[in-house]
Design an enzyme around this catalytic site. Structure first.
Site, PDB file in Angstrom:
ATOM      1  N   GLY A 162      76.673   9.619  -2.946  1.00  0.00           N
ATOM      2  CA  GLY A 162      75.863  10.730  -3.413  1.00  0.00           C
ATOM      3  C   GLY A 162      75.004  10.312  -4.589  1.00  0.00           C
ATOM      4  O   GLY A 162      75.197   9.242  -5.178  1.00  0.00           O
ATOM      5  N   CYS A 163      74.011  11.155  -4.895  1.00  0.00           N
ATOM      6  CA  CYS A 163      73.071  10.824  -5.962  1.00  0.00           C
ATOM      7  C   CYS A 163      73.731  10.889  -7.333  1.00  0.00           C
ATOM      8  O   CYS A 163      73.625   9.950  -8.134  1.00  0.00           O
ATOM      9  CB  CYS A 163      71.858  11.739  -5.881  1.00  0.00           C
ATOM     10  SG  CYS A 163      72.250  13.493  -5.693  1.00  0.00           S
ATOM     11  N   TYR A 164      74.432  12.002  -7.608  1.00  0.00           N
ATOM     12  CA  TYR A 164      75.128  12.085  -8.902  1.00  0.00           C
ATOM     13  C   TYR A 164      76.153  10.967  -9.044  1.00  0.00           C
ATOM     14  O   TYR A 164      76.213  10.298 -10.084  1.00  0.00           O
ATOM     15  CB  TYR A 164      75.816  13.439  -9.054  1.00  0.00           C
ATOM     16  CG  TYR A 164      74.904  14.606  -9.353  1.00  0.00           C
ATOM     17  CD1 TYR A 164      74.056  14.593 -10.459  1.00  0.00           C
ATOM     18  CD2 TYR A 164      74.922  15.753  -8.570  1.00  0.00           C
ATOM     19  CE1 TYR A 164      73.238  15.687 -10.762  1.00  0.00           C
ATOM     20  CE2 TYR A 164      74.117  16.848  -8.863  1.00  0.00           C
ATOM     21  CZ  TYR A 164      73.277  16.813  -9.959  1.00  0.00           C
ATOM     22  OH  TYR A 164      72.481  17.888 -10.254  1.00  0.00           O
TER      23      TYR A 164
END
Lengths: 346, 346, 346, 346
Positions: free
Chosen positions: B148-150
Site C-alpha cells: 500500500g501507499c501509506y
C-alpha cells in the site's frame, strides 16, 4: 552521444529540459548555467534532480561552454539570449533559443514590442521552430527560434483553416488560457500562491501581449497576406497547460464533420498532434507532461462560426519538449526520440 | 518482450501502469480489462492515452487472458482481486497484485480488517513486494502483494531505526498525509472537487485505517517482535503524493548527523530511495511522477524525539511504479528498467 | 462608534481585519497604514475593497495616528510592532498587536527565539489574548498580544486535557498543517504558486519553529509546571486553514465518549469553539472564513493514545477574527459582535 | 421578521442561501428541505452550519411548508422546481426560483432546450430577476426567475453596449469560464477532484449550453430585436467564480476611455456593480464570496474590437446572493440588506 548545455537552468523551462534530456538516449547534458545560482549543484535549486543530475551550475561564459558541448539550449529571458547566442553560433554550435529574441523576422517589429535588437543580422538565419510547419528547414538550421507557448497552440489550431483559405482572416479571435508556470519563477507578489489560487483573470487585455506579433507573423505566412487577430490571455490557477479557444468566420458553409476530416488529413502522420473526433474537445489535463497538441474543432450552427480548441502543456510542447523536438531534427535524430512519453494523469 | 495484462485499467493505478509500461522497453501491454467499460477503447476512458494505446477494454476472464500474456497486474479493489488471482496463478502466470488481498500473512488478521479471505492458502506463497526489504525473495516469487501507499512511505521511513534497534517500538506515531488520487476514482460526493479543494482534514482517526495491520506486520518483522503504532491519515488537496511524518523515541541519545549517516548507509545503492542531507526534508512535489522515496531525518533536541519525514508519489512508488519494479525483479530484468524517469516539476 | 486604525494594512491579516471590521456595527476604520504603499488607496492594493473602503494608506506615524483613533491594530512583522506599540500606549490607545512581540512573558525567551526585546517592561502589562482562557483579564487590558495561528489551534485543542491533568505532559506531539496565507505576502520564490501547488511538505522540522515557546508558555500555565512539546509544522496547498493533530498519552484509561463529554463541558457556552460529536473530526473547509475553532477528540484503543484534531481559519480565529474578538472584550462590546458569520463553503 | 423556506438545501446554492440569510437582520429561516437527506439536521449535511443552524431537513411538501413561511427559495434542479412552484404561489407565497424553469418567457423555447413546460401559464407572470435591469418590476413580482450564473455576468457585461446601440449585435462572442461549484454537488466521476484539478477545458462547445437562450432573450430585449451569440463555457479548477470575456465589433470608432465613462454612467448608483478604471480588469478572486459584479472594458486598437471582462461569484451574484437581493426588493426591504459584505481574500 550529443553533448548539450542548458543555459539558464534555474527556471521552469530549464528544469523541464533537464527532465526530458535525462531520459533522452542520445544526449548527455554536460553543462548547466545560472547567473543567480552559479556554484551550486543544480539539484540544490531543483531537488527533483537529486541523485540523478549532479552538475554544478556555472556562470554563463559562451566561449568556454562552447568548447564542452555540441548543442546549446538558451532558456533565458529575452535580451539575455541575444547577448550570448552570437558567440555560440560563431563557435559553430547549434542553438535552440527558447526566448523571444529570434522569433520575429523583422527587427523593427521586435523593437516595437520588445526593444532594439542587438543582432538583427541573425534574424534571417534563425528558423522559427514549429516542426509541423517547417520540418525540413529546421533540419538544416543552426539557430532555432523556439516558438512561444501561446503561439504554438494558436498556430497549430489555425493552420488547417488558413492554409485552405476557409476563413475570413479578419474574423480571428483567440481567447487563450495559461497555467501559472508560464509566468516564470521570478519572485513577484502577483505570482504568489495566495494571489493566484482560487482566482481566474484576464491580463494583457486589448491586444498588448508580446506573443501577438509572433502569432500574426506565422498566421500571415499561412494566409499569404498580413492579418491581425484579437488575442486575450488569461491566467488559470494550475501549474501547467495552455488552452486556446479560437473563433473565426468561415468563408462558406462547412460542417463539423468536414472540419474534423480536414484537420485529420492536415495532421496525418504528425507524431505530436492529436485531432479529436467530432464532438470531443481537449483538456489541458489530457496533455499534461507530454509533447502533444490536442485539437478539437466544430461549427456553431446558430451563428455559423468555427470554433477550434487547442491544448498543450506550455512547458513541454510550448517550450522544452518542442525545443528537444527541434534539436532532434537539427541533429539528424528521429524526431520523437526521448519525447514519446504519455501525459501524466491525474 | 513480455506480454502484460492490466486487469482493472479504468482506475488511477491502472492508467498509471499503462503510462509507465508504455515507455518500458521490454514490455508490451496486450490486454486491458474493465468490467464497467468493457468494449470501449481504453483511450475513451483515459484520453491521455489517445493515439498511443488503442486497446479495447475486455471483460475480466482470467483463463482467456492468461493465454495472451506472461504477466498480470491486478489493479482491482480488494476482494475482486482474490476472486481472480488463483486462476492466473494456476495458468502459470506471474501476478503483481496491487490490492490488499495478499499483503497480510495472517488470514485471521485479514478477516478482522477486511473480510473472510477466499484463498488463504496463497498467503504463504505471496511475497510482500517492497524491494528495498526483500529483493531476493521477490526475484523468486510468482505472486507479489504490492504494498500500500501509506505502508511504503512508513516502512521505508522506519526500517533503518528498527533494524538497528535504535528506538522504543512502543513510541511510534505516524502522521500521514495523502493526495486525493489515493481515494480512487469512484463517484462519491466526498471526493468531488468542491468538497476536497481548499480544505484539509484527518480521516480514519483513532487507529482504524486498514493500512495499519500491513504496516505493523512489516515493522514487527523488522523489529523482531510485535509492535503497535499510532497512525492517522489526512487528505491533502492535491492529486498525488504521500508524506509521512514519523515520531519515535530513541533508546539512547543520537544526533541528527548520526541518523543521516545511518540512513545513507542503510539505503546505499538503492536506486529509488534518496536520503536527504542533514537539515533537508522532502516534499511530495519533489517526487511527483517518479518512483523515488525521499527521506529526511533529524532529532528534536528539546524533547529527544527522532523525526523522520518520508515522501513518495502514491501512484508511482506507492502503487504502479513499485509494481513495475517488482515485475522487473520477478522477470529477471534490470530493476530500474522503464522506471528511471525524473519527477515532473512544476 | 469606535475609531480604529489598521497599522500594516497591506498584508493578509490587514485586509482580513478590514473585511471583518467593515461589517462590524460599532467600528469605523479611519486610518490604514503601509510603509510600502503609502499614498495609494488601500483598494488599489486590495481590489476586493473597491467601492467600499476608499481610505488612502498612510505612513506609520504613531503620534499622528493616535490623535485620530481609539483602538489600534498592529498587523506588522515582529520587531516592527515593538518599535511603535509603546507610543500608541503612551497616547492612551488600546492596542491589539497581531505580531509575536508581546506574546512571550519572558524577554529572555523572546531574545532566544527572535531577538533582543526593545521594551521588555511592557511584557508584564500585555495580555495573551486567547479569550477562551482569559476573558476577564482581556477586558481590563490595554495591550493585547494576539495569539499566533498554530498556538491558537494547539492550545484550544489541549486545554481541557491539561487543565484536568489527564495526560502525561511529556507525551505531547503536535503535528500541525497550515495553508499558505500563513507565510505572508512577501515576494519569495518559495511561496510562488508553482512552488507550493500540488505539493505537501514539512518545514521547521526538529523543534525550531518560533511558535513553540508561545505554545509551551501557555500549555505550561495550564499544566501548572513547565513542559516541552514536539511540534512539526507543514505547508498545505490551500489559501487558509490550520489543522493540528495532537497526540498524547493519558495518565489513566479514558474513553472517547468521556473525552467528548469533557470537551463539551469545558467549552460549554463558548461562542466560537465547536466540539464535534464522537466519531466526527474537523476539516479546515468547515471553518473557512469564520472565527470558529472546531475540535474532535478520540482514543486510539490499540495504543491507548488520545488524539485531538483541532481546526481554525488561520487568518480569522488564528489572527484577525480573534483580534476583533479581543477588541470587543477590551471595549466592552458583546464578544461576538461583527464576528457571528458562518464559514464559506465551498 | 420574514419567515423563509429554503427548498433544496443540500446543494451548493442551498447552503449559500443559508450562509447569507443567517446574517440577514430581517430573515428567519424556518424550513429547509431535501428529499435525499430528509430527517437529518442540515448541519449534518453541511458541518459549516453546526452550532448555528440546527433545522432538520424536511420532505418537500409545498402546502405544509407554505403554512410556515412568507417567502420560498426553490434551489432545485430544473423540472423539480416547476413541480412545486405553482402550489407555493397558490398559497400566496412569494417565490424566488433559482432553477431555469421560469427564466424563458417562451414555453416553446423552454421545450427546445429543456423539456415540455408543466405550467407555461406562469411564464408571463414570472419576472427575470436581474435587479440592475428591472428593479421596479421585481418589487411588484410574486415569482422571480433568478438568473443563471453565466447570464448574469454576460448580460451585465453587455447591457451598456446594447442599450446604447454601440455594437453590431451579430458580432458578439462570449468566452466564459466557471469554477466547479457551478456543476453542482452530484456524485459524478467528471467532477471528482482528480478529474478537475490541474486541468482546464471547454465544454458545451458549438453553441449548445442551456444558458444561451436565456442570455439571448435578455440581450435581444436590450437590443430591441432578436440576436444570436457565440457562447463557449469552460471549467476552471477553482471552487467559485465566473469570468466572461466578451468580444464585439463597435458600429463606429470608440475609445477605451469613452467606454469606461459610459459603463460608469450606466451603472452609477448600482450597489453591486463595480466598473473598473481604464486599464484595470477584474479577477474572480476580487469578488469571491461577495455579491459584486466587477466589469472592465477596453478597445483593441489593432482590430477595433471592444472587449468586456465581467466577473462574479457564481454562487453569490450568480445565484444565492442575487436571490436574496430579489427577495429584498420583493419584500420592500433595502436592496442591500444582508448583502453588503466584502469579498474574502485570499
Amino acid at each position: 552521444m550529443l553533448k548539450v548545455a542548458v543555459v539558464g537552468a534555474s527556471g521552469y523551462t530549464g528544469v523541464e529540459l533537464l527532465r526530458i534530456l535525462y531520459a533522452h538516449p542520445e544526449v548527455a547534458v554536460t553543462c548547466v548555467t545560472s547567473e543567480q545560482n552559479a556554484g551550486k549543484p543544480v539539484s540544490a535549486v531543483f531537488p527533483t534532480l537529486r541523485g540523478r543530475i549532479d552538475l554544478v551550475l556555472e556562470n554563463l561564459e559562451p566561449a568556454g561552454i562552447s568548447e564542452k558541448v555540441d548543442v546549446v539550449f538558451t532558456a533565458l529571458p529575452h535580451k539575455a539570449a541575444m547577448e550570448v547566442v552570437p558567440t555560440f553560433l560563431k563557435m559553430g554550435k547549434d542553438v535552440v533559443d527558447l526566448s523571444a529574441d529570434y522569433r520575429l523576422r523583422d527587427a523593427e517589429t521586435y523593437g516595437l514590442w520588445y526593444e532594439k535588437h542587438m543582432n538583427p543580422e541573425l534574424l534571417a538565419q534563425a528558423v522559427y521552430g514549429l516542426p509541423e510547419l517547417r520540418r525540413d528547414v529546421i533540419r538544416e538550421a543552426s539557430l532555432i527560434a523556439n516558438p512561444g507557448c501561446y503561439p504554438t497552440s494558436t498556430i497549430l489550431g489555425l493552420a488547417p483553416l488558413l492554409k485552405n483559405k476557409l476563413i475570413d482572416p479578419k474574423s480571428i479571435i483567440v481567447d487563450a488560457k495559461s497555467g501559472v508556470s508560464g509566468a516564470g519563477r521570478g519572485a513577484k507578489v502577483d505570482n504568489l500562491y495566495c494571489e493566484v489560487n482560487e482566482g481566474f483573470k484576464a491580463y494583457g487585455v486589448g491586444g498588448v501581449h508580446r506573443h501577438i506579433p509572433e502569432i500574426e507573423q506565422e498566421l500571415s505566412l499561412l494566409n499569404g497576406s498580413p492579418l491581425a487577430i484579437s488575442f486575450t490571455p488569461h491566467l488559470v490557477p494550475m501549474d501547467r497547460g495552455i488552452l486556446a479557444t479560437i473563433y473565426s468566420t468561415p468563408l462558406k458553409g462547412v460542417t463539423a464533420a468536414e472540419l474534423v476530416e480536414l484537420y485529420q488529413a492536415c495532421y496525418d502522420g504528425e507524431p505530436f498532434v492529436r485531432v479529436l473526433p467530432e464532438g470531443s474537445f481537449p483538456s489541458t489535463a489530457q496533455v499534461r507532461g507530454s509533447n502533444f497538441c490536442d485539437i478539437g474543432v466544430t461549427v456553431d450552427k446558430r451563428t455559423g462560426r468555427i470554433i477550434v480548441v487547442s491544448a498543450i502543456d506550455n512547458v513541454v510542447k510550448g517550450a522544452s519538449g518542442q525545443a528537444v523536438q527541434n534539436m532532434n531534427l537539427m541533429c539528424g535524430l528521429p524526431e520523437t526520440l526521448g519525447l514519446d512519453f504519455l501525459p501524466i494523469f491525474p
